[in-house]
Design an enzyme around this catalytic site. Structure first.
Site, PDB file in Angstrom:
ATOM      1  N   GLU A 182      16.702   4.694 -95.247  1.00 26.96           N
ATOM      2  CA  GLU A 182      16.292   3.324 -94.927  1.00 26.96           C
ATOM      3  C   GLU A 182      16.189   3.186 -93.410  1.00 26.96           C
ATOM      4  OE1 GLU A 182      17.979   0.334 -97.304  1.00 26.96           O
ATOM      5  OE2 GLU A 182      17.363  -1.309 -95.983  1.00 26.96           O
ATOM      6  N   ARG A 183      15.049   2.703 -92.963  1.00 21.90           N
ATOM      7  CA  ARG A 183      14.784   2.554 -91.519  1.00 21.90           C
ATOM      8  C   ARG A 183      14.915   3.897 -90.788  1.00 21.90           C
ATOM      9  NH1 ARG A 183      12.303  -2.024 -92.737  1.00 21.90           N
ATOM     10  NH2 ARG A 183      13.712  -3.484 -93.725  1.00 21.90           N
ATOM     11  N   LYS A 301      28.905  -3.160 -97.500  1.00 24.41           N
ATOM     12  CA  LYS A 301      28.001  -4.301 -97.301  1.00 24.41           C
ATOM     13  C   LYS A 301      28.116  -5.139 -98.571  1.00 24.41           C
ATOM     14  CE  LYS A 301      23.020  -5.352 -96.774  1.00 24.41           C
ATOM     15  NZ  LYS A 301      21.705  -4.799 -96.363  1.00 24.41           N
ATOM     16  N   GLU A 305      22.142  -9.695 -98.448  1.00 20.62           N
ATOM     17  CA  GLU A 305      20.831  -9.182 -98.848  1.00 20.62           C
ATOM     18  C   GLU A 305      20.863  -8.597-100.263  1.00 20.62           C
ATOM     19  OE1 GLU A 305      19.638  -6.595 -95.562  1.00 20.62           O
ATOM     20  OE2 GLU A 305      18.766  -8.333 -94.548  1.00 20.62           O
ATOM     21  N   ARG A 338      31.355  -5.066 -93.476  1.00 21.20           N
ATOM     22  CA  ARG A 338      30.294  -5.569 -92.587  1.00 21.20           C
ATOM     23  C   ARG A 338      30.232  -7.095 -92.581  1.00 21.20           C
ATOM     24  NH1 ARG A 338      25.022  -4.044 -93.477  1.00 21.20           N
ATOM     25  NH2 ARG A 338      24.455  -3.354 -91.420  1.00 21.20           N
ATOM     26  N   ASP A 379      19.727  -9.515 -85.658  1.00 17.27           N
ATOM     27  CA  ASP A 379      19.517  -8.235 -86.327  1.00 17.27           C
ATOM     28  C   ASP A 379      18.844  -7.208 -85.423  1.00 17.27           C
ATOM     29  OD1 ASP A 379      19.441  -6.346 -88.290  1.00 17.27           O
ATOM     30  OD2 ASP A 379      17.835  -7.258 -89.451  1.00 17.27           O
ATOM     31  N   GLU A 407      14.587   0.336 -85.466  1.00 14.64           N
ATOM     32  CA  GLU A 407      13.881  -0.460 -86.476  1.00 14.64           C
ATOM     33  C   GLU A 407      12.977  -1.519 -85.858  1.00 14.64           C
ATOM     34  OE1 GLU A 407      16.604  -2.377 -89.167  1.00 14.64           O
ATOM     35  OE2 GLU A 407      15.031  -3.538 -90.140  1.00 14.64           O
ATOM     36  N   TRP A 548      13.331 -14.847 -92.913  1.00 15.72           N
ATOM     37  CA  TRP A 548      12.742 -13.549 -92.584  1.00 15.72           C
ATOM     38  C   TRP A 548      11.413 -13.729 -91.866  1.00 15.72           C
ATOM     39  CZ3 TRP A 548      13.686 -10.985 -98.041  1.00 15.72           C
ATOM     40  CH2 TRP A 548      15.022 -10.569 -98.112  1.00 15.72           C
TER      41      TRP A 548
HETATM   42  O1  GCW Z   1      18.059  -5.009 -90.347  1.00 15.70           O
HETATM   43  C1  GCW Z   1      18.202  -5.155 -91.699  1.00 15.70           C
HETATM   44  C2  GCW Z   1      17.382  -4.041 -92.229  1.00 15.70           C
HETATM   45  C3  GCW Z   1      17.813  -3.572 -93.585  1.00 15.70           C
HETATM   46  C4  GCW Z   1      19.303  -3.272 -93.512  1.00 15.70           C
HETATM   47  C5  GCW Z   1      20.045  -4.537 -93.126  1.00 15.70           C
HETATM   48  C6  GCW Z   1      21.523  -4.291 -92.945  1.00 15.70           C
HETATM   49  C7  GCW Z   1      20.542  -1.588 -94.638  1.00 15.70           C
HETATM   50  O2  GCW Z   1      16.042  -4.425 -92.242  1.00 15.70           O
HETATM   51  O3  GCW Z   1      17.077  -2.428 -93.881  1.00 15.70           O
HETATM   52  O4  GCW Z   1      19.789  -2.754 -94.712  1.00 15.70           O
HETATM   53  O5  GCW Z   1      19.574  -5.016 -91.903  1.00 15.70           O
HETATM   54  O6  GCW Z   1      21.930  -4.050 -91.811  1.00 15.70           O
HETATM   55  O7  GCW Z   1      22.260  -4.332 -93.902  1.00 15.70           O
END
Ligand code: GCW
Length: 702
Positions: A182-183, A301, A305, A338, A379, A407, A548
Site C-alpha cells: 500500500e502506497r 490501526k 478507515e 495508532r 495526513d 504518498e 477526502w
Molecule cells: O494516508 C492514508 C493512506 C492510506 C493509509 C492511511 C493510514 C494504510 O492513504 O493508504 O492506510 O493513511 O495511515 O492508515
C-alpha cells in the site's frame, strides 16, 4: 544489416566484459558502497585499519567484524588481519573482551545501544577501540567508524561517543500478504511469503542497511491488516525473518487485526472485555513468543478507515489497546496503537478528530502502550503544522509516525528530501509539558512508513534512499542537522568529490520546499487526486466522502480561500498550547491552513494573496528546472547508470510540477476570475483538459 547483427552483438559483449567503469552501479548497495579511498587519504587510513580484533563470538559481534572487514578491504584495498598489532581495530564490550574491560572506558552513560570509539594503546600497540555495553552497541559503533571512513574523516585522535535519543526507531511496512505494498512505489513487498522461511541475502542486506542507521524495529505488515499473518504458517515465516534480523538488533512487530479472534479464532465476537477474547489474544501472544522470543509487539490501526476496533463493541481505544498490552506485558512486548482516526462528516474539522478522541485518555493507557501519532494532524502532506497531540499527553508514551514513502510528495518520481520536513516537526516547540518542550522531547519512538520494495534500488529512486537514511539518522538524533545528514548520505552514496557533494546537497535541501510550492503553497493541503494521491485535483468534490475531497480543505469561492481554524471557524487552533498559537497563526507557511482569506488579502511581502500563490507555483517549477540543470552538470562525476536514472526522474518531475502549477492556477482562476500577475504566462491548457487528465480520460498524462 542482418549480417552485421552478430558482429554488433559480439562488440557489445566485449564492451560489457572489458569496458565501462570499474564499478557498474545498480544502486543496490545503498549508502554502504565502500568505494576505494583516494591516494592521499589512503596513506592515513591504511596504517589505522590493519586488523579487526574480537575476543569472543556472537552473531552480532561477528556481523560487526564482518562488516568492518568488508568495508576496509573495499576501501583500503588490504584485507585486515585478525590478531592484535599496530593499527588494529578492537571491538567488544567489557563483558566479552578482557582487553576492553581493562581499559576501563567511560561506558556507563551510553546505555544499551550507545558506543564509544577511541584511539588507545593496548600491549604497546596503537589501536582504535570500538566499545559498548552490548554487542549491538558495538555493531552501531562499527557502522559509525565505517561511515567516518566513507565520508573521509580522519581516524586519528578519535574520541567519539554516541547514544540514541529515542528508544524505539522502527520501520512500518504497509506490505500485504499478496506481495503488494500500500502506497509503495518501489516494486513489490520485500517479504516473499511464498519462499519464506528461506532467508535470501536481500533480507540480510536490509538488516545491515537498517542497523547502519540505528533502526531497531520493523513491523512487517500493513496496518490495514490481514489476520492471516497471525496464523501458525505465517508466524513461522515471520520467525525466520526475526531470526535473520536479530543479530542486527532489529525486532519484528506484526499488525494485529482487531477482529482476528473471529476471523481466525472461531469466536463470535472480538469485544475486548469478553474473557474468551482476552484468553484468545493471550494464547496468541504466548504462541508468538514461543516462536519469536524477542517479538516486539503489535501495531494496530483500529476504528480508522473501516478497520475493526473496540468501538465496534462500544468500548474505547484504551480498552482495546490495554487488553492487547496485557497479553504482551509478561513477554516485554509493546502495543503501538495508532491515533489516525477521523470521521467523514463534512461538518467536522477532520484534523481535530485525533486530539479530541485521544487526549481525554491521557494516563489511561498501560505503560507498554505507545500511541503512534502522525507528524501532522492531517495526513503526511508536504507541509503541516505538528500534531497538537505532541505535548498534550504527558502521561502516555508517544511515537511520531513519519512517512518515508512519498504518498503525497510525488511518489518515487519526484526528488523530495524529507530531512527538512521531519526536522521541522521534531524541532517544533510544543510549549508542553514544559515551556521549552519541542516535539522530539515528547516522544519515545519514531516509526517511518517504509519506502522499500523489490526494485533493485530498494526505494524506487536513488534519491529516495536518502529518505530512508535520514529517517534513521533523525530517529537516532532528532536534533541532527538535515543538511549534515544529506551531506553524509551524498558522500557515501555518490562520491566525496566536492564538485558533486555541494550541488547534490543544495538540490536536496531545496527540494521539499519546491514540492510544497508547486503542490500546496501557503498552507494549502490535500489537493491531489483522491484515490491515487498523485497529480492535482483541486476541483474534486464528492458529497459522500467530504473529508477526502480537496474542496473540503481549500474552501475556495469567488471571495476567498483557506480553512478557518480560528475561533470564527473550527477553532482547531485551541488544541495547541496558548504560547504557540500566535506563532502558528502568524506563519505564512500555514496561512491557508488556519485562515480563510480574501484573494486580495495582503501577505507580508505586500503582494495580494492571489499573486503570492502564483509566485509560489512559479518558484516551485523554477526550482525543479534548476535541479534538472544542476544534475545535468554533474554528469562527469556520476556513473552513467545512476546519472541517467536520476535525470529521467527529474525530467518527469519537471513535467509534473508544471502540471501541478498549471492545473492549480487554471482551477483557482475559474473560481476567482482574477487575471494573472504580470510576467506570468497563462496555463498551457484550459481547466477541462486537466480535469479530464486527472480522471484519466486523456492519454499522455505528464
Ligand atoms: O494516508 C492514508 C493512506 C492510506 C493509509 C492511511 C493510514 C494504510 O492513504 O493508504 O492506510 O493513511 O495511515 O492508515
Amino acid at each position: 544489416m542482418l549480417r552485421l547483427l552478430p558482429i554488433a552483438q559480439i562488440v557489445c559483449a566485449i564492451v560489457l566484459i572489458c569496458g565501462g567503469p570499474a564499478y557498474a552501479e545498480d544502486s543496490y548497495d545503498l549508502w554502504l558502497r565502500y568505494r576505494p579511498v583516494e591516494a592521499a587519504r589512503l596513506q592515513q587510513y591504511r596504517p589505522q585499519a590493519t586488523a579487526v580484533v574480537q575476543q569472543s563470538h556472537s552473531r552480532t559481534l561477528d556481523a560487526a567484524a564482518a562488516e568492518l572487514r568488508r568495508g576496509i578491504v573495499a576501501m583500503v584495498g588490504v584485507a585486515p588481519a585478525v590478531g592484535l598489532r599496530d593499527g588494529a581495530i578492537l571491538i567488544g564490550t567489557p563483558g566479552n573482551s578482557r582487553v576492553i574491560a581493562a581499559l576501563k572506558l567511560p561506558l556507563a552513560e551510553l546505555g544499551l545501544e550507545g558506543y564509544l570509539i577511541r584511539n588507545s594503546r593496548v600491549a604497546g600497540h596503537p589501536v582504535t577501540v570500538v566499545a559498548a555495553n552490548s554487542d549491538i552497541g558495538v555493531l552501531y559503533g562499527s557502522f559509525a567508524l565505517l561511515r567516518r571512513m566513507q565520508i573521509r574523516q580522519p581516524l586519528a585522535a578519535l574520541n567519539i561517543s554516541d547514544t540514541p535519543r529515542l528508544k524505539l526507531r522502527m520501520l512500518n511496512h504497509w506490505d500485504n500478504l499478496d506481495g503488494s505494498v500500500e502506497r509503495g512505489y518501489a516494486g513489490k513487498s520485500l517479504w516473499n511469503w511464498a519462499t519464506l522461511t528461506r532467508i535470501d541475502q536481500r533480507y540480510i542486506d536490509y538488516a545491515r542497511a537498517n542497523a547502519s542507521i540505528g533502526i531497531n524495529g520493523t513491523a512487517l505488515t500493513n496496518v490495514n491488516a490481514n489476520a492471516q499473518v497471525l496464523t501458525d504458517a505465517y508466524l513461522r515465516k515471520a520467525a525466520a525473518l526475526a531470526n535473520a534480523f536479530r543479530p542486527y538488533g532489529i525486532r519484528v512487530y506484526l499488525t494485529a487485526r482487531f477482529s482476528a479472534p473471529q476471523e481466525i479464532g472461531g469466536l463470535t465476537s472480538s469485544d475486548p472485555t469478553q474473557p474468551a477474547v482476552r484468553a484468545w489474544w493471550k494464547a496468541k501472544a504466548d504462541e508468538i513468543y514461543r516462536l519469536i522470543p524477542d517479538f516486539g509487539g503489535f501495531l494496530v490501526k483500529a476504528n480508522s478507515e473501516g478497520q475493526p476496533g473496540p468501538q465496534n463493541y462500544g468500548r474505547s481505544h484504551a480498552d482495546g489497546a490495554n487488553m492487547l498490552a496485557d497479553t504482551l506485558a509478561p513477554h516485554g512486548g509493546v502495543v503501538l496503537w495508532r491515533a489516525f482516526v477521523y470521521s467523514l462528516d463534512r461538518n467536522q474539522d477532520r484534523i481535530r478528530a485525533a486530539y479530541d478522541e485521544f487526549v481525554p485518555f491521557d494516563g489511561k493507557f498501560r505503560r507498554n502502550v505507545i500511541l503512534q501519532v502522525k507528524n501532522g494532524p492531517l495526513d503526511f502532506q508536504p507541509r503541516e503544522p505538528f500534531s497538537p497531540i505532541f505535548g498534550a499527553m504527558p502521561n502516555t508514551r508517544l511515537a511520531l509516525e513519519a512517512q518515508i514513502t512519498k504518498e503525497y510528495l510525488g511518489f518515487s518520481t519526484h526528488l523530495a528530501y524529507l530531512g527538512p520536513l521531519w526536522s521541522e516537526v521534531l524541532r517544533s516547540r510544543t510549549a508542553r509539558p514544559r515551556p521549552t518542550s519541542e516535539v522530539a522531547d515528547t516522544i519515545s519512538a519514531m516509526a517511518g512508513v517504509a519506502n522499500t520494495g523489490t526494485d533493485r534500488n530498494w526505494s524506487g529512486s536513488d534519491f529516495d534512499q536518502a529518505n530512508w537514511y535520514a529517517f534513521g539518522r533523525l530517529a537516532w538524533n532528532p536534533d541532527a542537522d538535515p543538511r549534515t545528514v544529506a551531506e553524509e548520505w551524498a558522500r557515501q552514496t555518490w562520491s566525496n568529490d566536492p564538485r558533486l557533494v555541494s550541488p547534490v546537497v543544495a538540490m536536496m535541501m531545496r527540494s521539499r520546499q519546491a514540492v510544497v510550492n508547486y503542490m500546496t503553497p501557503l498552507g494549502l493541503a490535500h489537493l491531489m487526486g483522491t484515490n491515487h494521491h498523485h497529480g492535482p485535483a483541486p476541483w474534486v468534490s464528492d458529497q459522500s466522502t467530504p473529508a477526502w475531497n480537496p474542496t473540503y480543505y481549500h474552501r475556495s469561492d469567488a471571495n476567498g480561500i483557506g480553512f478557518d481554524r480560528t475561533a470564527t471557524g473550527s477553532n482547531a487552533i485551541v488544541q495547541y498550547a496558548p504560547q504557540v498559537r500566535s506563532r502558528l497563526l502568524a506563519s505564512e507557511d500555514y496561512l491557508l491552513w488556519f485562515h480563510h482569506l480574501p484573494w486580495s488579502y495582503r501577505v507580508r511581502s505586500g503582494q495580494s494573496l492571489w499573486n503570492a500563490m502564483v509566485e509560489r507555483y512559479d518558484a516551485g517549477v523554477a526550482d525543479v528546472r534548476e535541479m534538472n540543470a544542476q544534475w545535468i552538470a554533474l554528469r562527469p562525476f556520476v556513473d552513467p547508470e545512476r546519472h541517467a536514472a536520476v535525470a529521467a526522474k527529474l525530467a518527469k518531475q519537471l513535467d509534473e510540477a508544471i502540471w501541478w502549477r498549471d492545473a492549480s492556477i487554471a482551477y483557482w482562476q475559474s473560481v476567482n476570475q482574477l487575471p494573472l500577475p504580470k510576467g506570468h504566462s497563462a496555463p498551457a491548457h484550459p481547466l477541462g483538459y486537466y480535469q479530464a487528465l486527472q480522471s484519466e480520460k486523456l492519454p499522455g498524462a505528464p
